[in-house]
Design a protein around this motif. Structure first.
Motif, mmCIF file in Angstrom:
data_model
loop_
_atom_site.group_PDB
_atom_site.id
_atom_site.type_symbol
_atom_site.label_atom_id
_atom_site.label_comp_id
_atom_site.label_asym_id
_atom_site.label_seq_id
_atom_site.Cartn_x
_atom_site.Cartn_y
_atom_site.Cartn_z
ATOM 1 N N ILE A 1 51.917 37.298 31.834
ATOM 2 C CA ILE A 1 51.807 38.828 32.418
ATOM 3 C C ILE A 1 52.714 39.206 33.615
ATOM 4 O O ILE A 1 52.872 40.346 33.622
ATOM 5 N N GLY B 1 54.691 46.487 36.102
ATOM 6 C CA GLY B 1 53.656 46.645 37.163
ATOM 7 C C GLY B 1 53.369 45.208 37.837
ATOM 8 O O GLY B 1 53.593 44.998 39.025
ATOM 9 N N LEU B 2 52.987 44.017 37.273
ATOM 10 C CA LEU B 2 52.676 42.970 37.354
ATOM 11 C C LEU B 2 53.767 42.164 38.187
ATOM 12 O O LEU B 2 53.769 41.442 38.952
ATOM 13 N N MET C 1 46.614 45.782 23.583
ATOM 14 C CA MET C 1 45.505 46.328 24.640
ATOM 15 C C MET C 1 45.127 47.752 24.651
ATOM 16 O O MET C 1 44.212 48.321 25.419
ATOM 17 N N SER D 1 38.804 40.996 34.373
ATOM 18 C CA SER D 1 39.999 40.172 35.149
ATOM 19 C C SER D 1 39.454 40.093 36.606
ATOM 20 O O SER D 1 38.903 41.314 36.919
ATOM 21 N N LYS E 1 43.079 50.994 34.080
ATOM 22 C CA LYS E 1 43.499 51.265 32.502
ATOM 23 C C LYS E 1 42.762 50.218 31.600
ATOM 24 O O LYS E 1 42.797 50.762 30.475
ATOM 25 N N TYR E 2 42.797 49.073 32.021
ATOM 26 C CA TYR E 2 42.249 48.044 30.955
ATOM 27 C C TYR E 2 40.920 47.602 31.024
ATOM 28 O O TYR E 2 40.337 46.656 30.572
ATOM 29 N N ASP F 1 37.802 43.960 37.449
ATOM 30 C CA ASP F 1 37.479 44.984 36.492
ATOM 31 C C ASP F 1 36.386 44.297 35.346
ATOM 32 O O ASP F 1 36.303 43.011 35.360
ATOM 33 N N ILE G 1 41.868 38.652 30.311
ATOM 34 C CA ILE G 1 43.311 38.236 29.742
ATOM 35 C C ILE G 1 43.166 36.896 29.201
ATOM 36 O O ILE G 1 42.596 35.908 30.061
ATOM 37 N N ASN H 1 45.867 49.147 36.921
ATOM 38 C CA ASN H 1 45.562 48.264 35.676
ATOM 39 C C ASN H 1 44.070 48.169 35.419
ATOM 40 O O ASN H 1 43.816 48.118 34.337
ATOM 41 N N GLY I 1 51.764 51.695 29.018
ATOM 42 C CA GLY I 1 52.331 50.904 30.002
ATOM 43 C C GLY I 1 53.942 50.299 29.858
ATOM 44 O O GLY I 1 54.407 50.508 28.833
ATOM 45 N N THR I 2 54.681 50.042 30.763
ATOM 46 C CA THR I 2 55.969 49.513 30.693
ATOM 47 C C THR I 2 55.975 48.030 31.001
ATOM 48 O O THR I 2 57.120 47.396 30.659
ATOM 49 N N GLY I 3 55.042 47.250 31.401
ATOM 50 C CA GLY I 3 55.350 45.775 31.780
ATOM 51 C C GLY I 3 55.987 45.522 32.956
ATOM 52 O O GLY I 3 56.337 44.173 33.064
ATOM 53 N N TYR J 1 56.661 42.258 30.253
ATOM 54 C CA TYR J 1 55.806 41.744 29.136
ATOM 55 C C TYR J 1 54.442 42.260 29.074
ATOM 56 O O TYR J 1 53.888 42.786 30.277
ATOM 57 N N ARG J 2 54.022 42.477 27.928
ATOM 58 C CA ARG J 2 52.711 43.269 27.781
ATOM 59 C C ARG J 2 51.712 42.354 26.753
ATOM 60 O O ARG J 2 52.602 42.117 25.847
ATOM 61 N N VAL J 3 50.694 42.317 27.066
ATOM 62 C CA VAL J 3 49.824 41.513 25.939
ATOM 63 C C VAL J 3 49.479 42.521 24.701
ATOM 64 O O VAL J 3 49.394 43.842 24.847
HETATM 65 P P1 ADP Z 1 51.657 47.499 32.032
HETATM 66 O O1 ADP Z 1 50.192 47.834 32.611
HETATM 67 O O2 ADP Z 1 52.657 48.829 32.484
HETATM 68 O O3 ADP Z 1 51.712 47.128 30.617
HETATM 69 P P2 ADP Z 1 51.797 45.432 33.872
HETATM 70 O O4 ADP Z 1 53.013 44.512 34.149
HETATM 71 O O5 ADP Z 1 51.144 46.143 34.936
HETATM 72 O O6 ADP Z 1 52.413 46.292 32.589
HETATM 73 O O7 ADP Z 1 50.743 44.418 33.069
HETATM 74 C C1 ADP Z 1 51.277 43.535 31.783
HETATM 75 C C2 ADP Z 1 50.194 43.319 30.963
HETATM 76 O O8 ADP Z 1 49.253 42.660 31.669
HETATM 77 C C3 ADP Z 1 49.779 44.370 30.424
HETATM 78 O O9 ADP Z 1 50.418 45.157 29.541
HETATM 79 C C4 ADP Z 1 48.215 44.166 30.084
HETATM 80 O O10 ADP Z 1 48.537 43.520 28.612
HETATM 81 C C5 ADP Z 1 47.798 42.827 30.887
HETATM 82 N N1 ADP Z 1 46.994 43.403 32.107
HETATM 83 C C6 ADP Z 1 47.312 43.679 33.374
HETATM 84 N N2 ADP Z 1 46.158 44.201 33.968
HETATM 85 C C7 ADP Z 1 45.083 43.778 33.282
HETATM 86 C C8 ADP Z 1 43.947 44.029 33.488
HETATM 87 N N3 ADP Z 1 43.166 44.252 34.532
HETATM 88 N N4 ADP Z 1 43.056 43.437 32.404
HETATM 89 C C9 ADP Z 1 43.607 43.295 31.196
HETATM 90 N N5 ADP Z 1 44.871 42.970 31.032
HETATM 91 C C10 ADP Z 1 45.721 43.412 32.185
#
Ligand code: ADP
Length: 328
Positions: free
Chosen positions: A272, A290-291, A282, A315, A234-235, A259, A264, A231, A286-288, A277-279
């Motif tokens: 998140i 991972g976290l 961004m 973050s 990616k972000y 990073d 966020i 993440n 992704g699939t929402g 859930y996905r913001v």
């Molecule tokens: P995914 O990355 O597959 O969308 P995650 O569950 O890993 O799903 O993350 C959920 C959401 O949290 C992401 O869609 C993103 O919007 C936000 N997010 C996660 N990690 C970060 C990060 N390091 N910086 C900014 N936003 C983040």
């Protein structure tokens, strides 16, 4: 689009009908209260009129009529209030349940769309790369680039499959974590090395203290750390650095992954960790999941996972593990 429009229109109609019905029920209740109370007054007045003013029992009977009237009014107010309270509590519960259900079905739809995309892209890229390698005689560096790219996509697919499998196992309550003595320092060094060979253009700032151990499931811990580093990469912009710090803090083992991306927003920091859930906006795939999984894994390890703002930007995901000596 047309379906979404139809759905929101239908939903608006359902919510309107719901509020209208609720308002009607409350209004009917109030109307019944007023009607009953008026009837009560009229009955009392009628009974009073029937009394003979010069009879010796007049005052006694009159006070009894007044008492009955008061008791009935109190009874109507009491019963009406309880009824109103029950209706409103039920209405709030129902409304919240429907809203939650709607949100979750919307997130599941987003997930299905995201997953379709996430599955198709690596397959399409891999297929194209392999066909190119098969059909064309490429120079060695070009070949290596295509192979590297294909490997990256295969890794992405692998992470995705692992996440999905684990999510369904956790959901079904079928995953038993193994507790072994894990060299966390070693595990994190390996994860970072793996990412830096896959993302050669990215810059990693690491400060990993040696010899830190936890009790836990090595595979799950690896998955959680990989999700957080993935993440962070990616972000955040390609030219920015990703920080991985492992040390101790107040007797606990602290892992911090930073990073320099957009960060966020405060109102999203809790959400998140929800499933799917996905913001919005961004701009990364992704699939929402991972976290959500990372949080679950940390709960299984009795560790805390939370997110803070990084300074000056981005973050900072922090995990606090209990010291090894503590009883589980
Ligand atoms: P995914 O990355 O597959 O969308 P995650 O569950 O890993 O799903 O993350 C959920 C959401 O949290 C992401 O869609 C993103 O919007 C936000 N997010 C996660 N990690 C970060 C990060 N390091 N910086 C900014 N936003 C983040």
């Amino acid at each position: 689009m047309a379906f979404a429009y139809y759905k929101t229109k239908r939903l608006r109609f359902i919510f309107l009908a719901y509020w209208f019905l609720l308002a009607y029920i409350v209004a009917a209740l109030i109307w019944w209260f007023i009607a009953l109370n008026t009837q009560n007054h009229q009955m009392a007045a009628y009974k009073m009129a029937q009394l003979q003013k010069d009879a010796p029992s007049f005052y006694f009977n009159a006070s009894q009529i007044a008492d009955t009237e008061k008791r009935k009014t109190a009874q109507y107010i009491g019963e009406g209030s309880i009824f109103l309270l029950l209706i409103l509590t039920g209405a709030v519960f129902l409304f919240r349940a429907v809203r939650r259900q709607f949100k979750s079905s919307q997130q599941q739809q987003n997930f299905i769309m995201a997953i379709t995309h996430e599955l198709k892209t690596p397959i399409a890229v891999t297929k194209l790369n392999l066909e190119t390698l098969q059909k064309r005689k490429l120079e060695e560096p070009q070949q290596q680039r295509l192979i590297q790219n294909t490997l990256q996509e295969a890794n992405r697919l692998n992470t995705l499959c692992n996440n999905m499998l684990l999510a369904s196992q956790i959901e079904a309550g079928g995953y038993r974590i193994s507790t072994e003595h894990v060299d966390l320092s070693d595990l994190i060094n390996n994860c970072v090395n793996d990412f830096s060979t896959r993302f050669t253009q990215r810059n990693f700032h690491t400060d990993i203290q040696d010899g830190l151990f936890v009790n836990g499931d090595k595979l799950l811990l690896e998955m959680a750390v990989n999700n957080l580093i993935d993440n962070a990469l990616k972000y955040s912009p390609k030219e920015s650095a990703v920080g991985v710090l492992l040390g101790t803090d107040n007797g606990k083992i602290l892992l911090s992954i930073t990073d320099e991306g957009k960060g966020i927003p405060d109102n999203e920091k809790k959400k998140i960790f929800d499933k799917f859930y996905r913001v919005a906006n961004m701009g990364a795939k992704g699939t929402g999941l991972g976290l959500y999984l990372t949080k679950k894994i940390m709960q299984q390890h009795k560790a805390d996972l939370f997110v803070k703002d990084n300074t000056p930007a981005g973050s900072n995901f922090i995990i606090l593990f209990k010291p090894l000596s503590s009883k589980r």
